[in-house]
Design an enzyme around this catalytic site. Structure first.
Site, mmCIF file in Angstrom:
data_model
loop_
_atom_site.group_PDB
_atom_site.id
_atom_site.type_symbol
_atom_site.label_atom_id
_atom_site.label_comp_id
_atom_site.label_asym_id
_atom_site.label_seq_id
_atom_site.Cartn_x
_atom_site.Cartn_y
_atom_site.Cartn_z
ATOM 1 N N GLY A 124 1.115 -0.768 -0.411
ATOM 2 C CA GLY A 124 0.261 0.222 -0.134
ATOM 3 C C GLY A 124 1.144 1.512 0.122
ATOM 4 N N GLY A 189 23.965 -7.682 21.924
ATOM 5 C CA GLY A 189 22.489 -6.665 21.397
ATOM 6 C C GLY A 189 21.961 -7.977 23.189
ATOM 7 N N GLY A 191 19.132 -7.862 24.705
ATOM 8 C CA GLY A 191 17.567 -6.592 24.710
ATOM 9 C C GLY A 191 16.900 -8.155 25.182
ATOM 10 N N ILE A 193 15.281 -9.739 22.392
ATOM 11 C CA ILE A 193 15.285 -11.323 21.528
ATOM 12 C C ILE A 193 16.957 -11.961 21.579
ATOM 13 C CG2 ILE A 193 16.105 -11.509 18.825
ATOM 14 C CD1 ILE A 193 13.855 -9.126 18.521
ATOM 15 N N SER A 278 20.381 -8.245 17.438
ATOM 16 C CA SER A 278 19.608 -8.095 17.780
ATOM 17 C C SER A 278 19.615 -6.762 19.080
ATOM 18 C CB SER A 278 18.671 -8.868 18.813
ATOM 19 O OG SER A 278 20.206 -9.308 19.505
ATOM 20 N N GLY A 280 17.786 -3.319 18.554
ATOM 21 C CA GLY A 280 16.539 -2.717 18.309
ATOM 22 C C GLY A 280 15.781 -2.811 16.982
ATOM 23 N N ASP A 321 4.234 -0.679 16.048
ATOM 24 C CA ASP A 321 5.393 -0.908 15.936
ATOM 25 C C ASP A 321 5.781 1.006 15.220
ATOM 26 O OD1 ASP A 321 5.967 -2.567 17.005
ATOM 27 O OD2 ASP A 321 7.422 -3.060 16.097
ATOM 28 N N HIS A 453 -5.636 -22.047 46.062
ATOM 29 C CA HIS A 453 -4.386 -22.750 46.541
ATOM 30 C C HIS A 453 -4.684 -23.897 46.247
ATOM 31 C CE1 HIS A 453 -1.163 -23.814 49.167
ATOM 32 N NE2 HIS A 453 -1.225 -25.018 50.205
HETATM 33 P P1 FAD Z 1 4.060 -5.724 12.455
HETATM 34 O O1 FAD Z 1 4.140 -6.273 12.891
HETATM 35 O O2 FAD Z 1 6.094 -5.430 11.763
HETATM 36 O O3 FAD Z 1 3.411 -5.900 10.988
HETATM 37 C C1 FAD Z 1 2.942 -4.666 9.796
HETATM 38 C C2 FAD Z 1 2.911 -5.869 8.339
HETATM 39 O O4 FAD Z 1 2.730 -4.537 7.769
HETATM 40 C C3 FAD Z 1 4.506 -6.585 8.175
HETATM 41 O O5 FAD Z 1 3.582 -7.726 7.898
HETATM 42 C C4 FAD Z 1 4.950 -5.552 7.002
HETATM 43 O O6 FAD Z 1 5.192 -6.045 5.715
HETATM 44 C C5 FAD Z 1 3.246 -4.813 6.173
HETATM 45 N N1 FAD Z 1 3.343 -3.692 5.852
HETATM 46 C C6 FAD Z 1 4.449 -2.434 5.713
HETATM 47 N N2 FAD Z 1 4.367 -1.682 4.228
HETATM 48 C C7 FAD Z 1 3.305 -1.912 3.830
HETATM 49 C C8 FAD Z 1 2.792 -1.410 3.157
HETATM 50 N N3 FAD Z 1 3.456 -0.983 2.429
HETATM 51 N N4 FAD Z 1 2.007 -2.661 1.897
HETATM 52 C C9 FAD Z 1 1.251 -3.147 2.805
HETATM 53 N N5 FAD Z 1 2.573 -3.735 3.936
HETATM 54 C C10 FAD Z 1 3.110 -3.665 4.739
HETATM 55 N N6 FAD Z 1 5.782 -8.375 21.108
HETATM 56 C C11 FAD Z 1 5.338 -8.937 21.979
HETATM 57 O O7 FAD Z 1 4.401 -7.918 22.293
HETATM 58 N N7 FAD Z 1 5.571 -10.120 22.913
HETATM 59 C C12 FAD Z 1 6.409 -10.871 22.115
HETATM 60 O O8 FAD Z 1 6.559 -12.326 22.763
HETATM 61 C C13 FAD Z 1 7.370 -10.665 20.383
HETATM 62 N N8 FAD Z 1 8.488 -11.064 20.784
HETATM 63 C C14 FAD Z 1 8.586 -10.778 19.933
HETATM 64 C C15 FAD Z 1 9.800 -11.496 19.120
HETATM 65 C C16 FAD Z 1 10.702 -11.233 18.108
HETATM 66 C C17 FAD Z 1 11.698 -12.163 17.317
HETATM 67 C C18 FAD Z 1 10.525 -10.187 17.303
HETATM 68 C C19 FAD Z 1 11.376 -9.846 15.778
HETATM 69 C C20 FAD Z 1 9.193 -8.726 18.055
HETATM 70 C C21 FAD Z 1 8.799 -9.309 18.914
HETATM 71 N N9 FAD Z 1 7.305 -8.706 19.642
HETATM 72 C C22 FAD Z 1 6.772 -9.202 20.327
HETATM 73 C C23 FAD Z 1 7.308 -7.568 18.884
HETATM 74 C C24 FAD Z 1 6.245 -7.621 17.835
HETATM 75 O O9 FAD Z 1 6.255 -8.217 17.088
HETATM 76 C C25 FAD Z 1 5.750 -5.810 17.373
HETATM 77 O O10 FAD Z 1 5.417 -5.345 18.076
HETATM 78 C C26 FAD Z 1 4.719 -6.175 16.330
HETATM 79 O O11 FAD Z 1 3.871 -7.522 15.676
HETATM 80 C C27 FAD Z 1 4.145 -4.969 15.816
HETATM 81 O O12 FAD Z 1 3.410 -4.849 15.422
HETATM 82 P P2 FAD Z 1 2.223 -4.134 14.349
HETATM 83 O O13 FAD Z 1 1.128 -4.201 13.594
HETATM 84 O O14 FAD Z 1 3.126 -2.402 15.085
HETATM 85 O O15 FAD Z 1 3.508 -4.017 12.684
HETATM 86 P P1 NAI Z 2 16.169 -4.446 22.843
HETATM 87 O O1 NAI Z 2 16.178 -2.731 22.323
HETATM 88 O O2 NAI Z 2 15.185 -4.779 23.418
HETATM 89 O O3 NAI Z 2 17.848 -4.689 22.985
HETATM 90 C C1 NAI Z 2 18.497 -4.157 22.083
HETATM 91 C C2 NAI Z 2 19.645 -3.780 23.122
HETATM 92 O O4 NAI Z 2 20.542 -4.400 22.003
HETATM 93 C C3 NAI Z 2 19.974 -3.078 24.001
HETATM 94 O O5 NAI Z 2 20.732 -3.260 24.906
HETATM 95 C C4 NAI Z 2 20.739 -2.285 23.658
HETATM 96 O O6 NAI Z 2 21.347 -1.587 23.957
HETATM 97 C C5 NAI Z 2 21.594 -2.956 22.646
HETATM 98 N N1 NAI Z 2 23.016 -2.684 21.332
HETATM 99 C C6 NAI Z 2 22.226 -1.808 20.312
HETATM 100 N N2 NAI Z 2 23.501 -1.480 19.536
HETATM 101 C C7 NAI Z 2 24.163 -2.386 19.561
HETATM 102 C C8 NAI Z 2 25.589 -2.863 19.295
HETATM 103 N N3 NAI Z 2 26.021 -2.070 18.543
HETATM 104 N N4 NAI Z 2 26.385 -3.052 20.568
HETATM 105 C C9 NAI Z 2 25.971 -4.195 21.540
HETATM 106 N N5 NAI Z 2 24.698 -4.213 21.763
HETATM 107 C C10 NAI Z 2 24.281 -3.023 20.937
HETATM 108 O O7 NAI Z 2 15.640 -4.607 21.066
HETATM 109 P P2 NAI Z 2 15.605 -6.281 20.332
HETATM 110 O O8 NAI Z 2 16.156 -7.391 21.501
HETATM 111 O O9 NAI Z 2 16.622 -6.353 19.663
HETATM 112 O O10 NAI Z 2 14.599 -6.441 20.226
HETATM 113 C C11 NAI Z 2 13.670 -5.754 19.618
HETATM 114 C C12 NAI Z 2 12.413 -4.964 19.890
HETATM 115 O O11 NAI Z 2 11.720 -6.477 20.495
HETATM 116 C C13 NAI Z 2 11.801 -4.886 21.511
HETATM 117 O O12 NAI Z 2 11.635 -3.339 21.400
HETATM 118 C C14 NAI Z 2 11.076 -5.811 21.953
HETATM 119 O O13 NAI Z 2 9.624 -4.630 22.845
HETATM 120 C C15 NAI Z 2 10.627 -6.679 21.145
HETATM 121 N N6 NAI Z 2 10.624 -7.461 21.660
HETATM 122 C C16 NAI Z 2 9.632 -8.675 22.712
HETATM 123 C C17 NAI Z 2 9.865 -9.739 23.142
HETATM 124 C C18 NAI Z 2 8.897 -9.946 24.043
HETATM 125 O O14 NAI Z 2 7.560 -8.967 24.441
HETATM 126 N N7 NAI Z 2 9.156 -10.617 25.046
HETATM 127 C C19 NAI Z 2 10.313 -10.465 22.653
HETATM 128 C C20 NAI Z 2 11.304 -10.126 21.357
HETATM 129 C C21 NAI Z 2 11.132 -8.848 21.387
#
Ligand code: FAD
Ligand code: NAI
Length: 474
Positions: A124, A189, A191, A193, A278, A280, A321, A453
């Site tokens: 889109g 990282g 964090g 992930i 990972s 950010g 996001d 409990h």
């Molecule tokens: P997204 O999930 O990124 O979806 C956006 C969609 O828009 C994508 O499918 C993309 O292809 C589509 N899109 C983009 N541009 C266009 C366009 N122009 N036209 C059509 N389609 C388009 N969050 C949690 O709460 N709990 C977790 O346990 C968790 N684990 C995670 C683990 C990992 C490894 C990662 C990477 C993230 C994790 N997250 C987790 C974060 C979570 O995945 C995101 O916060 C969430 O997916 C955001 O939702 P969203 O709808 O904003 O975007």
């Molecule tokens: P994050 O923001 O959690 O962690 C990134 C880490 O990388 C930070 O601690 C940062 O200081 C470090 N970092 C950044 N640049 C660096 C560098 N040059 N060298 C070394 N360390 C560096 O981001 P992450 O883990 O990539 O996850 C992305 C997002 O996905 C998060 O914002 C999180 O909200 C979401 N997520 C949520 C999950 C959950 O809710 N359980 C699981 C996985 C992802």
């Protein structure tokens, strides 16, 4: 324009698909476009976004499998179960994950049909305005929409000089598709992930080195929780270097060498079979063409919105996001519901202070509200109730005694200000704390609620009692 809708959602992730469903429930004609096929065998765009395809759901499937593996390897014998040394079939683990993902993503297509949301496969992009709203190009078609909800999500932040090929150097996409357990895995990282994926592959036998640029471990968490987590993860075998400055990263066909200097400035290097980056995530607005219609972005590339996710353009909203706030699926979904309800003239609401954080490691970590360090910095008067899982019968029975619940309550009003959990079941236990904060409950309210409990929820109960200095079992 070939078609026109009341609401067009761009992006089918948790923010977008939930916004589309809620808007349809409220009686609007709704379409949602999505362009990414992820791993669809036919190459057709899949709904569910990062969360369902390459994020929350696949990572939690792996965390579950690897947790069972670790239990079989280390915990079964202590309970009198003899199974021998477990072996992991990575291909089967991947196939199971793929099946879960397919079931959920096709499920959303089913929900769209049920709620009469039109799915438009394709990318889109804004194509201009017209009297009744906005023109959006989806693939070859031009679609009209009175209201547009941008939910285009985020992608992994890649670092200069570290090219991700998703074979040897991986972001979340490659990290969820390893075809074998690496002998040595490096992660940039410490964090969410880094810790979750590091835990998965460590449990399955990899040696893990995590390089973290920050000086403090899990700086967003309550410092007591962060300290306990660092101690436990280190004991489990995750080697975490804080204050690491990356140097050159050299990848070959068989592995990678990561140079870095430690906290003391000493140069060092890690050799590994694979590297996960990972560090950010960044908002994703590629090809959205928002700039052509004057859509305002901030310095991070996130779409600027107000508290109700309104952008600077009339009838254009942005959620999840791609806007400010925590990058979490449940936050994206809350914003999706809020925007649909505001469009319908209702009082939509999403309080960013009330979004729980969860890390799905063992033990799990979850929190909501203020940390102790925040309260101290604000000069707030508060009471603390802290109860270890070791004092809970259910936790003992489960062999999951690590960690604690820490509750912080206002000294004057007794209102719960923050709840911080490290321990078994934290991801579910936090829901009670979210309810408490949402409804401005006092610690005494939680203390007076009957908790079944034996359950882990009794640790929350005891922490509430402890805020009033009357814990019964500790
Ligand atoms: P997204 O999930 O990124 O979806 C956006 C969609 O828009 C994508 O499918 C993309 O292809 C589509 N899109 C983009 N541009 C266009 C366009 N122009 N036209 C059509 N389609 C388009 N969050 C949690 O709460 N709990 C977790 O346990 C968790 N684990 C995670 C683990 C990992 C490894 C990662 C990477 C993230 C994790 N997250 C987790 C974060 C979570 O995945 C995101 O916060 C969430 O997916 C955001 O939702 P969203 O709808 O904003 O975007
Ligand atoms: P994050 O923001 O959690 O962690 C990134 C880490 O990388 C930070 O601690 C940062 O200081 C470090 N970092 C950044 N640049 C660096 C560098 N040059 N060298 C070394 N360390 C560096 O981001 P992450 O883990 O990539 O996850 C992305 C997002 O996905 C998060 O914002 C999180 O909200 C979401 N997520 C949520 C999950 C959950 O809710 N359980 C699981 C996985 C992802």
């Amino acid at each position: 324009m070939s078609k026109s809708f009341d609401v067009l959602v761009i992006g089918g992730g948790p923010g977008g698909y939930v916004a589309a469903l809620r808007a349809a429930q409220l009686g609007f004609s709704v379409a949602c476009c999505e362009s990414n096929p992820y791993a669809d065998p036919k190459g057709e765009p899949r709904l569910g976004g990062v969360c369902l395809n390459v994020g929350c759901i696949p990572s939690k499937a792996f965390l579950h499998t690897s947790h069972l593996f670790e239990e079989a390897e280390h915990a079964f014998a202590g309970q009198g179960i003899e199974v021998g040394k477990p072996k992991i079939d990575v291909a089967k683990m991947l196939a199971r994950k793929a099946e879960i993902v397919t079931r959920l993503t096709t499920g959303i297509k089913g929900l769209f049909r049920k709620n009469k949301v039109t799915f438009l496969p394709g990318h889109g992009a804004f194509a201009g305005a017209f009297a009744a709203g906005w023109k959006i190009r989806v693939g070859a078609e031009e679609i009209g929409a009175r209201e547009v909800i941008v939910a285009t999500g985020s992608r992994a932040r890649h670092l200069p000089g570290i090219p991700v090929d998703n074979q040897i150097i991986c972001d979340n996409v490659g990290a969820l598709a390893f075809d074998a357990v690496p002998k040595k895995l490096a992660i940039i990282g410490a964090g969410v992930i880094g810790l979750e994926m590091g835990s998965v592959w460590r449990r399955l036998g990899a040696e893990i080195d995590i390089l973290e640029v920050g000086d403090r471990f899990l700086s967003a968490a309550d410092s007591d929780v962060a300290k306990e987590a660092q101690r436990i993860f280190t004991k489990q075998g995750l080697r975490i270097q804080l204050g690491a400055q990356l140097g050159a990263v050299k990848a070959g066909k068989k592995g990678v060498v990561v140079a870095y200097s430690g906290k003391d400035g000493k140069a060092s290097q890690i050799e590994a079979d694979r590297l996960i980056v990972s560090a950010g995530r960044v908002p994703h607005t590629d090809g959205l063409n928002g700039e052509a219609v004057g859509l305002k972005m901030d310095a991070r590339g996130a779409i600027e919105v107000d508290a109700h996710c309104r952008t600077n353009l009339p009838g254009v909203w942005a959620i999840g996001d791609v806007v400010r706030g925590p990058m979490l699926a449940h936050k994206a979904m809350e914003e999706g519901v809020m925007v649909a309800e505001i469009i319908a003239g209702q009082a939509g609401h999403c309080d960013l202070e009330r979004i729980p954080s969860v890390i799905y490691t063992t033990p799990e970590i979850a929190w909501i509200g203020k940390t102790e360090q925040q309260l101290k910095a604000e000069g707030a008067a508060y009471r603390t109730g802290k109860i270890p899982f070791l004092a809970n019968g259910r936790a003992l029975g489960m062999g999951a005694t690590e960690g604690f619940v820490k509750m912080l309550a206002d000294t004057g009003t007794d209102r719960v200000l923050g709840v911080h959990i490290i321990g078994a079941g934290a991801s579910d236990l936090i829901a009670e704390a979210v309810t408490a904060l949402e409804f401005s409950a006092a610690a005494e309210d939680l203390a007076r609620i009957c908790h079944a409990h034996p359950t882990l929820s009794e640790v929350i109960h005891e922490a509430a009692l402890a805020c009033g200095a009357r814990a019964l079992h500790f």
